[in-house]
Design a protein around this motif. Structure first.
Motif, PDB file in Angstrom:
ATOM      1  N   ARG A  77       0.854  -1.189   0.000  1.00  0.00           N
ATOM      2  CA  ARG A  77       0.000   0.000   0.000  1.00  0.00           C
ATOM      3  C   ARG A  77       0.885   1.232   0.000  1.00  0.00           C
ATOM      4  N   TYR A  78       0.372   2.322  -0.556  1.00  0.00           N
ATOM      5  CA  TYR A  78       1.082   3.598  -0.446  1.00  0.00           C
ATOM      6  C   TYR A  78       0.763   4.216   0.910  1.00  0.00           C
ATOM      7  N   VAL A  79       1.772   4.286   1.766  1.00  0.00           N
ATOM      8  CA  VAL A  79       1.635   4.907   3.080  1.00  0.00           C
ATOM      9  C   VAL A  79       2.413   6.215   3.035  1.00  0.00           C
ATOM     10  N   PRO A  80       1.750   7.362   2.983  1.00  0.00           N
ATOM     11  CA  PRO A  80       2.471   8.621   2.784  1.00  0.00           C
ATOM     12  C   PRO A  80       3.404   8.949   3.943  1.00  0.00           C
ATOM     13  N   PRO A  81       4.688   9.202   3.680  1.00  0.00           N
ATOM     14  CA  PRO A  81       5.570   9.696   4.737  1.00  0.00           C
ATOM     15  C   PRO A  81       5.147  11.095   5.142  1.00  0.00           C
ATOM     16  N   VAL A  82       5.477  11.494   6.357  1.00  0.00           N
ATOM     17  CA  VAL A  82       5.073  12.806   6.843  1.00  0.00           C
ATOM     18  C   VAL A  82       6.296  13.557   7.360  1.00  0.00           C
ATOM     19  N   ASP A  83       6.282  14.857   7.156  1.00  0.00           N
ATOM     20  CA  ASP A  83       7.350  15.726   7.647  1.00  0.00           C
ATOM     21  C   ASP A  83       7.012  16.182   9.056  1.00  0.00           C
ATOM     22  N   VAL A  84       7.924  15.927   9.991  1.00  0.00           N
ATOM     23  CA  VAL A  84       7.737  16.320  11.384  1.00  0.00           C
ATOM     24  C   VAL A  84       8.945  17.148  11.800  1.00  0.00           C
ATOM     25  N   SER A  85       8.780  18.456  11.718  1.00  0.00           N
ATOM     26  CA  SER A  85       9.835  19.388  12.148  1.00  0.00           C
ATOM     27  C   SER A  85      11.175  19.095  11.474  1.00  0.00           C
ATOM     28  N   GLY A  86      11.160  18.846  10.183  1.00  0.00           N
ATOM     29  CA  GLY A  86      12.393  18.640   9.441  1.00  0.00           C
ATOM     30  C   GLY A  86      12.808  17.191   9.300  1.00  0.00           C
ATOM     31  N   ALA A  87      12.169  16.292  10.019  1.00  0.00           N
ATOM     32  CA  ALA A  87      12.431  14.863   9.877  1.00  0.00           C
ATOM     33  C   ALA A  87      11.268  14.225   9.130  1.00  0.00           C
ATOM     34  N   THR A  88      11.553  13.128   8.442  1.00  0.00           N
ATOM     35  CA  THR A  88      10.519  12.420   7.698  1.00  0.00           C
ATOM     36  C   THR A  88      10.227  11.099   8.389  1.00  0.00           C
ATOM     37  N   LEU A  89       8.989  10.916   8.792  1.00  0.00           N
ATOM     38  CA  LEU A  89       8.565   9.655   9.382  1.00  0.00           C
ATOM     39  C   LEU A  89       7.963   8.780   8.289  1.00  0.00           C
ATOM     40  N   PHE A  90       8.398   7.522   8.238  1.00  0.00           N
ATOM     41  CA  PHE A  90       7.881   6.606   7.224  1.00  0.00           C
ATOM     42  C   PHE A  90       7.715   5.221   7.824  1.00  0.00           C
ATOM     43  N   ALA A  91       6.785   4.466   7.246  1.00  0.00           N
ATOM     44  CA  ALA A  91       6.554   3.090   7.673  1.00  0.00           C
ATOM     45  C   ALA A  91       7.582   2.178   7.020  1.00  0.00           C
ATOM     46  N   SER A  92       8.092   1.223   7.760  1.00  0.00           N
ATOM     47  CA  SER A  92       9.100   0.311   7.229  1.00  0.00           C
ATOM     48  C   SER A  92       8.447  -0.804   6.424  1.00  0.00           C
ATOM     49  N   ALA A  93       9.254  -1.459   5.611  1.00  0.00           N
ATOM     50  CA  ALA A  93       8.752  -2.548   4.780  1.00  0.00           C
ATOM     51  C   ALA A  93       8.243  -3.712   5.620  1.00  0.00           C
ATOM     52  N   SER A  94       8.766  -3.865   6.827  1.00  0.00           N
ATOM     53  CA  SER A  94       8.343  -4.968   7.689  1.00  0.00           C
ATOM     54  C   SER A  94       6.928  -4.799   8.212  1.00  0.00           C
ATOM     55  N   GLY A  95       6.424  -3.556   8.198  1.00  0.00           N
ATOM     56  CA  GLY A  95       5.110  -3.288   8.759  1.00  0.00           C
ATOM     57  C   GLY A  95       5.093  -3.274  10.269  1.00  0.00           C
TER      58      GLY A  95
END
Length: 633
Positions: free
Chosen positions: A339-357
């Motif tokens: 699935r496309y899980v949109p990464p999000v910008d949090v105060s200059g850092a990017t939070l993203f979901a890992s492939a492992s789930g």
């Protein structure tokens, strides 16, 4: 025997997994809890019952939520559902647009916005452009590439460089001859680049012969292996993900070219002509490495960040030009392919979901190493991360919302400058399906009893799927509540909690007249600490036997507090705010200390000293807990 005191000043480590029970030496043990359900954690450490969910509208089917923010006064919420796009502004329905995407396609849709244009892509569908017109109407259409000298400035790629093509031009038409079987009916309508010219296929005669309309003159008709066809087509698939970076439209991957990047000409987002490599011209390259790198998402930040199925990459260049562009792999985590899980910008850092789930990672540039790191921000709370399907960030409250495949949701309070990474679990009577932040408002799609609802977190309501009513004069009967038909609902009338009611139809009759009502689904919040420890010269040690003497809860703007201090006895603390106050009477929010005394020894070292749990639709906020315990020597 001796008495010890413990002063818990914050919950800034959030809900931690039971694996931490053996690590009482960690700071997270002191600042964490074993259960934080349906609560939000403040950046400064307090924990409060979460906001309720106010009902907005029913949606035909589950889908995705997209924020469309033109400016602070023109913000829209787009609800994608099968073959349909519904647009809301200020929670009012604006319009509905027919779309090509089926139910199974929506999870792979990616999008990006620039001004009044929203671009949407899916690897199996022609990309679409949504624009808000000057008259307030909306238009969804296919992309239109720039044209120069009759040629389209779209991306081209070599798919069959083992086959040569020759051209025989007669009256503006050309007969293309392939050295081996190539052409099928799928080629009709496709554009080819051959010998500096461009041809649009109009007819396929055989696997080796096709007829085409010349849109840009060829320099020669001689056979050549150096020919290309349009990169995106029904035959080869369409873009997988998009973003904007330094005035360029960036396309990441496609169905048949999953590891390729295309960057448009500077400030000409529909011009992908590579030209002669001038600084402002388009850029194209393939990510090649020792592992699969299907591009899953892009993020425009300090650099262009590329998240693939196997690793994370940095594209740099100041400014980004064909001559100075650099691509460097940073980490090897990978992003989900389901699935496309949109990464999000949090105060200059990017939070993203890992492939492992099973992880949420923070992709952050480290100045010392001049490289990105991908720290696991869910390491101590990994039990809450179960195959994320959607993610959004509320900058106002510093909350990251992560929706899981099982319908639960986890929230992360992220305040990096104070080292706050605090997770809590969110549940409701139903399943969370999607989340989105539009300016300062957080919206969710929730499946309840087979129906999909659009709802929004609202600090002024304390139930879910809540419906509010207001009248100038008090009355008994309230209508327009068909959204709760068949549910057992909680009722708050003139700020007084009434008995639960099973809704039958679209109205309800109260035993008392009221001017204001809130009718919604109840939810229970729960706060449970980790087992107590004793601080000794050898460090923090578990206790063999302990008796809670007193627990002092400092509450802020709280109307209800229910605490279980053991023996299965739950004490309702509402009455302690006023000696004469009853549960069904109005209580004013209190900021005070509430003291609870307990009896009996606890000889199980992992049993918590207290538990806060309540489904009362009242605000509850705990900022600190002080316990006095007697410990057996």
């Amino acid at each position: 025997m001796s008495n010890i005191f413990n002063h818990k000043t914050n919950f800034t480590a959030g809900e931690v997994s039971m694996d931490v029970l053996g690590r009482s030496d960690l700071q997270a043990y002191e600042n964490g809890a074993s259960t934080l359900k349906n609560v939000f954690i403040d950046p400064i450490g307090g924990v409060s019952r979460r906001a309720g969910l106010r009902f907005v509208a029913k949606i035909p089917n589950a889908g995705r939520l997209i924020s469309f923010t033109f400016n602070t006064e023109q913000t829209y919420l787009i609800v994608l559902s099968p073959n349909k796009m519904s647009i809301f502004q200020s929670e009012e329905f604006v319009t509905e647009i027919t779309t090509p995407w089926l139910a199974e396609d929506i999870e792979q849709i990616s999008w990006t916005q620039s001004a009044d244009t929203l671009l949407l892509v899916h690897p199996d569908y022609e990309p679409r452009k949504l624009t808000r017109q000057a008259d307030g109407s909306w238009l969804l259409e296919g992309w239109t590439y720039d044209s120069e000298g009759g040629a389209l400035m779209q991306p081209y790629a070599s798919f069959r460089n083992d086959i040569s093509l020759s051209s025989n031009v007669v009256a503006g038409l050309t007969t293309l001859t392939a050295s081996e079987d190539l052409f099928t009916d799928d080629y009709i309508g496709l554009y080819l680049r051959l010998n500096d010219g461009e041809i649009c296929i109009t007819e396929v005669k055989s696997p080796t012969i096709a007829i085409g309309q010349i849109t840009k003159a060829l320099t020669t008709g001689a056979a050549s292996f150096d020919w290309k066809e349009q990169a995106f087509s029904p035959l080869r698939g369409w873009p997988a993900t998009v973003t904007f970076y330094q005035g360029r439209l960036v396309i990441g991957g496609s169905r048949d070219l999953p590891n390729r990047l295309w960057l448009s000409k500077s400030f000409h987002i529909m011009n992908f002509d590579l030209g002669t490599g001038n600084d402002d011209e388009a850029i194209e390259f393939t990510i090649l490495s020792d592992q699969v790198n299907a591009i899953r998402s892009l993020m425009s930040g300090r650099h262009l960040q590329v998240f693939t199925s196997g690793s994370e990459w940095m594209v740099s260049g100041e400014p980004l030009t064909p001559r100075n562009i650099q691509l460097k792999r940073q980490t090897r985590i990978g992003s989900p392919t389901y699935r496309y899980v949109p990464p999000v910008d949090v105060s200059g850092a990017t939070l993203f979901a890992s492939a492992s789930g099973r992880e949420i990672r923070e992709f952050l540039f480290a100045d010392l190493e001049q490289a990105y790191q991908a720290t696991n921000v869910s390491l101590l709370s990994s039990h809450l991360i179960r195959n994320p399907v959607d993610m959004a960030y509320d900058q106002l409250r510093r909350l990251v919302y992560v929706v899981m495949s099982d319908g639960t949701m986890a929230t992360l309070t992220n305040y990096r400058s104070e080292d706050v990474l605090a997770w809590s679990a969110q549940e409701t009577q139903g399943l969370f399906k999607a989340v989105c932040v539009v300016y300062d408002d957080v919206y969710v799609l929730v499946e309840r009893d087979g129906s999909i609802r659009l709802e929004t977190f609202d600090d002024e309501v304390h139930t879910d799927s809540a419906l509010l009513g207001e009248a100038e004069t008090p009355h008994f009967t309230w209508s327009g509540i068909e959204a709760l038909d068949g549910f057992s609902a909680k009722v708050v009338a003139d700020d007084v909690i009434r008995d639960d009611v099973i809704i039958n139809g679209d109205s309800i009759t109260l035993p008392y007249e009221a001017k204001n009502v809130e009718i919604g689904l109840g939810f229970s919040h729960e706060i449970v600490p980790l087992p107590p420890v004793s601080m000794t010269s050898a460090g923090a040690l578990p206790l063999k036997a302990v008796r809670l003497i007193e627990a002092r809860f400092r509450v802020v703007n709280t109307q209800s507090l229910e605490v279980d201090v053991g023996n299965g006895i739950t004490q309702t603390i509402v009455s302690r705010f006023s000696d004469d106050l009853k549960l069904d009477e109005v209580s004013q929010p209190q900021t005070t200390d509430v003291c609870i005394h307990a009896l009996g020894w606890i000889r199980n070292g992992i049993t918590p000293l207290w538990r806060i749990q309540s489904d009362l639709p009242r605000p509850c906020k705990i900022v600190s807990v002080t316990t006095e315990m007697k410990v057996s020597e």
